[in-house]
Design a protein around this motif. Sequence first.
Motif, short mmCIF file in Angstrom:
data_model
loop_
_atom_site.label_atom_id
_atom_site.label_comp_id
_atom_site.label_asym_id
_atom_site.label_seq_id
_atom_site.Cartn_x
_atom_site.Cartn_y
_atom_site.Cartn_z
N ASP A 94 1.38 14.83 -2.91
CA ASP A 94 0.33 14.54 -1.93
C ASP A 94 -0.53 13.35 -2.34
N MET A 95 -0.62 13.11 -3.67
CA MET A 95 -1.36 11.94 -4.15
C MET A 95 -0.78 10.66 -3.57
N VAL A 96 0.53 10.63 -3.41
CA VAL A 96 1.19 9.43 -2.85
C VAL A 96 0.70 9.19 -1.42
N ARG A 160 -1.34 4.58 -7.96
CA ARG A 160 -1.23 6.03 -7.73
C ARG A 160 0.08 6.37 -7.02
N VAL A 161 0.50 5.51 -6.10
CA VAL A 161 1.79 5.73 -5.44
C VAL A 161 2.92 5.66 -6.47
N ALA A 162 2.85 4.67 -7.34
CA ALA A 162 3.90 4.52 -8.36
C ALA A 162 3.93 5.72 -9.30
N VAL A 163 2.76 6.20 -9.72
CA VAL A 163 2.70 7.35 -10.61
C VAL A 163 3.32 8.57 -9.94
N GLY A 164 3.10 8.70 -8.63
CA GLY A 164 3.64 9.84 -7.91
C GLY A 164 5.13 9.77 -7.69
#
Length: 229
Positions: A94-96, A160-164
């Motif tokens: 959901d962070m993505v 944050r998208v990349a981490v997700g």
Amino acid sequence: MLDIENILLQISVMALPALLAITLHEAAHGYAALHFGDDTAKRQGRLSLNPLRHIDPLGTVILPLVMFATTGFMFGWAKPVPVDFRNLRNPRRDMVWVAAAGPAVNIVLAVVSALLLHTANLVPDFMAQWFVRNLAISLQFNVLLACFNMIPLPPLDGGRVAVGLLPDALAFPLARLERYGMFILIGVVFLIPFIAGKLGYDFSPLGMVLLPVVDMVVDWIVRLTGIMG
């Protein structure tokens, strides 16, 4: 002698699109977080389309005015909407979506701005030029804001998208960069070009990478909406 009227006109055609872009960008994060289970922004009164709730003194007021006075260009940011990722139903997934919501809204605003240019002939002559300039700057600024925020470096949305999305072996080291992310950005955006300028070189690593992408997206939107003559 300063042309106050012209200065106010320039500020109005740049400040209004910028304020709308950063306000809706931050509000989108809050609404997306609420949808996925986190009501932190709502409880803190930040789930709002009121620009006053999202103004950051440095990023929304001081920096844009200084940049406009020195470069004729405005760029800035709003106060980040608080999100507690632990409250999300599926935090990593959901962070993505929460992170991507802000840039996605900016792309939608850019497309809407381009489409509204088709209505310029309906605007009274005395304000037609102001109307067109506002929409043209809104198109450019929203694309710039979206592309900048999608740089894969925490705490930017792209980070944050990349981490997700990345596997743990890559996601965890990238996530640990968040505490240094703003310092890295300040160095790349301001410090390196400043030092290079003092040495007699015109060198901006971020501009070299980001601006071609911005131009490509703007060109795509222009073609998609049919505003190219």
